[in-house]
Structures are given as structure tokens and as C-alpha cells.
Enzyme design. Sequence first.
Site, short mmCIF file in Angstrom:
data_model
loop_
_atom_site.label_atom_id
_atom_site.label_comp_id
_atom_site.label_asym_id
_atom_site.label_seq_id
_atom_site.Cartn_x
_atom_site.Cartn_y
_atom_site.Cartn_z
N ASP A 1 39.23 40.91 37.10
CA ASP A 1 39.98 41.39 38.18
C ASP A 1 41.29 41.72 37.88
OD1 ASP A 1 40.16 42.30 40.91
OD2 ASP A 1 39.70 40.43 42.16
N ASN B 1 31.91 49.61 43.34
CA ASN B 1 32.99 50.28 42.56
C ASN B 1 32.11 52.12 42.70
OD1 ASN B 1 33.64 48.07 39.84
ND2 ASN B 1 34.19 47.81 41.38
#
Length: 249
Positions: free
Chosen positions: A21, A69
Site C-alpha cells: 500500500d 480496485n
Amino acid sequence: MSGNLKIDPTRLPHHIAIIMDGNGRWAKKRGLPRVFGHKKGVQVVKEIVTECRKIGIKVLTLYAFSTENWNRPKKEVNVLMELLYNYLEDELNTMLSNNIRLNAIGDIARLPDWVRKKLEDTIKRTASNKEMVLNLALSYGGRDEIIRAVKKIIKDFESKKISINDINQELFSNYLDTKGLPDPDLIIRTSGERRLSNFLLYQAAYSELYITSVLWPDFDKKELINALYDYAKRERRFGLTSDQLVEKK
Ligand code: FPP
């Protein structure tokens, strides 16, 4: 082979899983478009795969693209797909020469054909490699994986391949995308967030969590080694007491 690492090899994780991340924040801090963070992120992927192979880690799972996503701007999704394609193209020889087998978990059917074909081809070409599994989580969501597993179980129940009494934890694991892989011993998350974000929800039951505030594009082998030292100090009890663990030894 753990090189200069001063960790008892029996205290190394067998399976490391990473939530990579912070690519977007890394780019923003530099006044760059988000995709620059992803590009730097790919370089870090290469370094960490190499390092894990050197250390002797047997399974490395990378959360490269989640089911959520898909909702990002189309342009960013396209760049991520291109980066994945190029990564597979660039790294095939490295995987072959380092005896690394590629595997993928997730709803792979959702990937664009050109990426899916490249992925399937790389999986096939590395299939006999034995030293390490590089497991890419692509179009992956833990809840989605569990629901797909339940559907497969019901199908096999309806066609009388299995009966209700066959259903236990071992059978269930074999219907998950991670079939044949051990559960992750260590889950690393970069960029400071303290959540699992739909990653390996079933498999993470007893995983050790290591959270670092370092953004993924700044993560490097030193950071990986820090995580390994931290993990080696931990006592994994799997629901037992410390005294019981001493008795078991
Ligand atoms: C999270 O950062 C990262 C991703 C959603 C993608 C991870 C992808 C890569 C590292 C590159 C492609 C991977 C391979 C294996 C070739 P973010 O964009 O959510 O960052 P932010 O939270 O700072 O916005």
C-alpha cells in the site's frame, strides 16, 4: 540460504503475504501522478522477490490488484494491467533461472484477455519450478474467494461428489484459490493502515501482522529484514497457553 541474516532458519516464516500500500501517496508527496508510484512499486516487487528467494522464503503472496480496485479510474486500471503484463514479460527469465513458480489467486477471468493469457502462459512455463512460489493476488477479494468456494462446494454436493459430512476445514481450504499453499505466517502491510482490506480473510486466522508506516515504493530489503527480525521474536500460540507450547517442545 539466509546469507548474513542472523535469524534461526526455523524462526523464518514459510509464507509471507504483503499488502503493498501507499503507491499513490508516494507519488503525491513528490507532486507526481499516481502511476509513478505504481511504476516504482514494480521495481520494489522485483527487489523483494529476489530477496525472499535468497533468504529461502517458500511462498510470497503479493496483493497486486483487489476486486475493489476495478472501481478506480479506468486510466489507472489500464496502467496497472500494463505494468502487470510488462512485469510478467520482463521477469519470466528470472523466475526460470531462480526456480520460482508463478501462481495467481483471485477472479482471474475478470482480467483483460491479453493480461490473462500472459499470466496463464507464465504460470504454465514456470510450473515445474520448486524453490519458491510467487503468488500474485489479482482481481482478488477474500469475500469473493469464499463465495466462489461455497458455490463450487454446492456444485460438487449436487453432483454427489461430496456429502455434508465431508465438509470440514481441510476440505474448505481445498476449494479456496490458495489450495495447496500453506496459510501465511506473516502478513506485512505498508503505509501504516491497520486493516486486512479483504486480503486472505480465511487464511489469515493465525497470521502474524506486521505494519510499517513505510510506503510501498520506499520498502526495500532492509525493511523486509526488519519485519523478519520482528517476526522471529514472536511467540505463536495458535490458541494454546505459553506453558503448553513449552511442554510441546
Ligand atoms: C496500493 O497503493 C497499490 C496497489 C493498488 C497496486 C499494487 C501494484 C503494484 C505494486 C504494481 C503492480 C504489481 C505487480 C506484481 C507487477 P495505492 O494506489 O492504494 O496507494 P495509496 O493508498 O497511497 O493511494
